[in-house]
Design a protein around this motif. Structure first.
Motif, PDB file in Angstrom:
ATOM      1  N   ILE A 153     148.605   2.492   8.684  1.00  0.00           N
ATOM      2  CA  ILE A 153     149.448   3.260   9.609  1.00  0.00           C
ATOM      3  C   ILE A 153     148.649   3.651  10.848  1.00  0.00           C
ATOM      4  O   ILE A 153     149.120   3.520  11.987  1.00  0.00           O
ATOM      5  CB  ILE A 153     150.010   4.519   8.917  1.00  0.00           C
TER       6      ILE A 153
ATOM      7  N   LEU B 290     153.504   2.070   3.585  1.00  0.00           N
ATOM      8  CA  LEU B 290     154.184   3.368   3.482  1.00  0.00           C
ATOM      9  C   LEU B 290     154.264   3.821   2.021  1.00  0.00           C
ATOM     10  O   LEU B 290     154.097   5.013   1.725  1.00  0.00           O
ATOM     11  CB  LEU B 290     155.574   3.281   4.089  1.00  0.00           C
TER      12      LEU B 290
ATOM     13  N   ALA C  52     152.678  12.129   4.467  1.00  0.00           N
ATOM     14  CA  ALA C  52     153.607  11.059   4.092  1.00  0.00           C
ATOM     15  C   ALA C  52     154.889  11.132   4.917  1.00  0.00           C
ATOM     16  O   ALA C  52     155.385  10.111   5.404  1.00  0.00           O
ATOM     17  CB  ALA C  52     153.931  11.155   2.602  1.00  0.00           C
TER      18      ALA C  52
ATOM     19  N   ALA D 224     154.312   9.835   8.456  1.00  0.00           N
ATOM     20  CA  ALA D 224     154.190   8.379   8.528  1.00  0.00           C
ATOM     21  C   ALA D 224     155.560   7.712   8.510  1.00  0.00           C
ATOM     22  O   ALA D 224     155.814   6.769   9.277  1.00  0.00           O
ATOM     23  CB  ALA D 224     153.333   7.871   7.372  1.00  0.00           C
ATOM     24  N   ILE D 225     156.466   8.214   7.664  1.00  0.00           N
ATOM     25  CA  ILE D 225     157.801   7.619   7.598  1.00  0.00           C
ATOM     26  C   ILE D 225     158.620   7.993   8.828  1.00  0.00           C
ATOM     27  O   ILE D 225     159.361   7.168   9.374  1.00  0.00           O
ATOM     28  CB  ILE D 225     158.525   8.049   6.317  1.00  0.00           C
TER      29      ILE D 225
ATOM     30  N   ALA E 176     157.570   5.597  11.462  1.00  0.00           N
ATOM     31  CA  ALA E 176     158.063   4.235  11.249  1.00  0.00           C
ATOM     32  C   ALA E 176     159.535   4.106  11.639  1.00  0.00           C
ATOM     33  O   ALA E 176     159.947   3.105  12.238  1.00  0.00           O
ATOM     34  CB  ALA E 176     157.866   3.835   9.788  1.00  0.00           C
TER      35      ALA E 176
END
Length: 315
Positions: free
Chosen positions: A72, A136, A148, A151-152, A155
């Motif tokens: 990432i 992911l 977490a 990161a999503i 995305a």
């Protein structure tokens, strides 16, 4: 004459021998390029023009590819602070090496996390990354909740995954990790916004994001009362007047306007929470709370199973 350096640069600064051979390189071309210092042999069959410290070079030296939070970060995703280097390896990987340029086998693994992955993962992605859904998934399994979620959020916001990918990602998770989906929001526009939203919800607050006010939007609205703007720009003198005008519009709309910097979110969270609690208390004692009829609140949720408290540790 074949220019090996240009070939490697065109392939992203890191290339396998078979890729270079397919473009016309011969063994003597590769040997000459290494001797001249035009490229470096990262590992047997791998050549690079990138710095040794780059995560992708270190992953290839080990014998695998970037995964998890390391992938990432290499893609330019929303990542705070340094993390161990996460490397995906085929389940039958052998002859592992140090991530640094030393002629020895992999010994001490400080700052390194190895993941032996099945063929389904090993056969997807790029030369030095696993596929984004696999990365992911690894983040969700390994990192704390806010890391977490960020990161999503990134995305989705960046268009790296779509709604279909989103569903595939959560179906591939263990059941005790699937609760994270209710914490994710692709409308989020920055890392500090994502962190602030997750932390506030963990503290039990109701949070709405990108709330319309006039022709603009408020980053976060907390409990229908506080209109929170988070400025992640290092230099923003050219928007000073615009930012002040937006603060006035937030106040006119009936919210308590607050503006904090990304640095405050990352390093002075306790101070911010003290100010937020004061603002909420003052509005409560005055009997005011924005009805928020047009505001969809992200209500606090129980902490998903399997997630740890964040590293800086607030209760």
């Amino acid at each position: 004459m074949v220019n090996i350096r240009e070939m490697v640069d065109e392939l992203g600064g890191l290339a396998q021998k078979r890729q270079l051979v397919a473009r016309g390189a011969q063994d003597f071309d590769l040997t000459r390029a290494v001797k001249r210092g035009e490229v470096v042999r990262a590992r047997q069959g791998w050549y690079t023009t990138a710095e040794e410290s780059e995560s992708k070079v270190r992953a290839v030296r080990v014998g695998g590819r970037l995964t998890g939070i390391s992938a990432i970060a290499d893609w330019g995703g929303w990542v705070l602070d340094k993390h161990p280097l996460h490397v995906s390896l085929p389940h039958n990987a052998a002859r592992l090496r140090s991530p640094w340029n030393r002629r020895r086998r992999l010994g001490v693994r400080r700052g390194l996390r190895l993941h032996w992955d099945p063929p389904a993962i090993s056969e997807t992605g790029t030369n030095w990354h696993v596929g984004i859904l696999d990365a992911l998934r690894r983040v969700i399994l390994d990192e704390d909740l806010e890391t977490a979620v960020a990161a999503i959020d990134w995305a989705l916001h960046a268009g790296r995954i779509d709604a279909f990918d989103f569903e595939r990602l959560f179906l591939a998770l263990p059941r005790h990790k699937r609760w994270i989906r209710s914490w994710v929001d692709g409308r989020c526009e920055s890392l500090p916004e994502s962190f602030a939203r997750t932390r506030l919800r963990r503290e039990g607050h109701r949070v709405a994001i990108q709330v319309p006010v006039g022709f603009k939007r408020i980053d976060l609205v907390v409990n229908g009362v506080v209109g929170l703007e988070i400025d992640g720009r290092q230099f923003h003198a050219h928007t000073f007047e615009e930012d002040r005008l937006k603060a006035l519009e937030i106040t006119i709309a009936g919210f308590h306007a607050m503006n904090v910097s990304a640095k405050m979110v990352f390093t002075q969270w306790d101070l911010f929470m003290h100010a937020l609690d004061s603002a909420l208390s003052l509005r409560s004692t005055s009997g005011f709370e924005n009805s928020g009829d047009s505001v969809q609140m992200g209500r606090a949720s129980p902490l998903p199973g399997g997630f740890t408290r964040p590293r800086y540790g607030f209760s």
